[in-house]
Scaffold this motif. Structure first.
Motif, PDB file in Angstrom:
ATOM      1  N   SER A  47       0.831  -1.211   0.000  1.00  0.00           N
ATOM      2  CA  SER A  47       0.000   0.000   0.000  1.00  0.00           C
ATOM      3  C   SER A  47       0.864   1.258   0.000  1.00  0.00           C
ATOM      4  CB  SER A  47      -0.916   0.014   1.219  1.00  0.00           C
ATOM      5  OG  SER A  47      -1.786  -1.074   1.194  1.00  0.00           O
ATOM      6  N   ALA A  50       2.166   1.704  -3.418  1.00  0.00           N
ATOM      7  CA  ALA A  50       1.120   2.222  -4.302  1.00  0.00           C
ATOM      8  C   ALA A  50       0.914   3.715  -4.083  1.00  0.00           C
ATOM      9  CB  ALA A  50      -0.188   1.463  -4.073  1.00  0.00           C
ATOM     10  N   ILE A  51       0.985   4.151  -2.835  1.00  0.00           N
ATOM     11  CA  ILE A  51       0.849   5.590  -2.539  1.00  0.00           C
ATOM     12  C   ILE A  51       2.001   6.365  -3.169  1.00  0.00           C
ATOM     13  CG2 ILE A  51       0.955   7.303  -0.678  1.00  0.00           C
ATOM     14  CD1 ILE A  51      -0.517   5.261   1.076  1.00  0.00           C
ATOM     15  N   THR A  54       1.636   6.435  -6.989  1.00  0.00           N
ATOM     16  CA  THR A  54       0.573   7.349  -7.403  1.00  0.00           C
ATOM     17  C   THR A  54       1.016   8.802  -7.250  1.00  0.00           C
ATOM     18  OG1 THR A  54      -1.057   5.722  -6.685  1.00  0.00           O
ATOM     19  CG2 THR A  54      -1.862   7.943  -7.057  1.00  0.00           C
ATOM     20  N   LEU A  57       3.392   9.681 -10.048  1.00  0.00           N
ATOM     21  CA  LEU A  57       2.692   9.896 -11.315  1.00  0.00           C
ATOM     22  C   LEU A  57       1.694  11.046 -11.253  1.00  0.00           C
ATOM     23  CD1 LEU A  57       2.061   6.159 -12.221  1.00  0.00           C
ATOM     24  CD2 LEU A  57       3.799   7.694 -13.169  1.00  0.00           C
ATOM     25  N   GLN A  58       1.670  11.762 -10.131  1.00  0.00           N
ATOM     26  CA  GLN A  58       0.825  12.929  -9.899  1.00  0.00           C
ATOM     27  C   GLN A  58      -0.650  12.602 -10.059  1.00  0.00           C
ATOM     28  OE1 GLN A  58       2.376  15.955 -12.482  1.00  0.00           O
ATOM     29  NE2 GLN A  58       4.242  16.193 -11.263  1.00  0.00           N
ATOM     30  N   GLY A  59      -1.042  11.467  -9.504  1.00  0.00           N
ATOM     31  CA  GLY A  59      -2.439  11.058  -9.523  1.00  0.00           C
ATOM     32  C   GLY A  59      -3.084  11.283  -8.172  1.00  0.00           C
ATOM     33  N   THR A  60      -4.339  10.888  -8.086  1.00  0.00           N
ATOM     34  CA  THR A  60      -5.071  10.991  -6.829  1.00  0.00           C
ATOM     35  C   THR A  60      -4.924   9.682  -6.071  1.00  0.00           C
ATOM     36  OG1 THR A  60      -6.686  12.441  -7.891  1.00  0.00           O
ATOM     37  CG2 THR A  60      -7.330  11.434  -5.806  1.00  0.00           C
ATOM     38  N   VAL A  61      -4.506   9.775  -4.831  1.00  0.00           N
ATOM     39  CA  VAL A  61      -4.269   8.586  -4.012  1.00  0.00           C
ATOM     40  C   VAL A  61      -5.599   8.064  -3.490  1.00  0.00           C
ATOM     41  CG1 VAL A  61      -3.147   7.710  -1.929  1.00  0.00           C
ATOM     42  CG2 VAL A  61      -1.991   9.401  -3.344  1.00  0.00           C
ATOM     43  N   TRP A  62      -5.830   6.754  -3.675  1.00  0.00           N
ATOM     44  CA  TRP A  62      -7.052   6.140  -3.156  1.00  0.00           C
ATOM     45  C   TRP A  62      -6.949   6.051  -1.638  1.00  0.00           C
ATOM     46  CZ3 TRP A  62      -7.998   0.616  -1.870  1.00  0.00           C
ATOM     47  CH2 TRP A  62      -9.352   0.358  -1.637  1.00  0.00           C
TER      48      TRP A  62
END
Length: 94
Positions: A47, A50-51, A54, A57-62
């Motif tokens: 996890s 994955a954080i 993310t 890649l400048q995405g939104t973290v779930w």
């Protein structure tokens, strides 16, 4: 018997130890806790990876990854610490 001499094989007529017939409950309990600690640590570290991926890649973290990291890593640490204490106590007794 000298130190380099191998131990003799038990004869079929010798009585068996009754303790050898049954698995040790404490070792089974330790192995269950050990497996749980490894699973929690693996889930927490995956996890966290994955954080970080993310965020890279400048995405939104779930939020589920964040919760898994917040809970799994401390639980794994506490389980591993309890295994260390359990081992120290059992060595002290023997």
């Amino acid at each position: 018997m000298i130190p380099d001499e191998p131990t003799p094989a038990p004869s079929p007529d010798s009585p068996r130890n009754a303790v050898d017939d049954f698995p040790d409950r404490t070792s089974r309990g330790r192995s269950v806790i050990l497996v749980l600690a490894v699973i929690f640590a693996a889930v927490g570290l995956l996890s966290l990876a994955a954080i970080l991926a993310t965020a890279f890649l400048q995405g939104t973290v779930w939020p589920g990854f964040v919760l898994a990291t917040y809970f799994c890593l401390p639980i794994a640490f506490l389980l591993m610490a309890s295994l260390l204490i359990w081992s120290a106590v059992s060595r002290r007794r023997s």
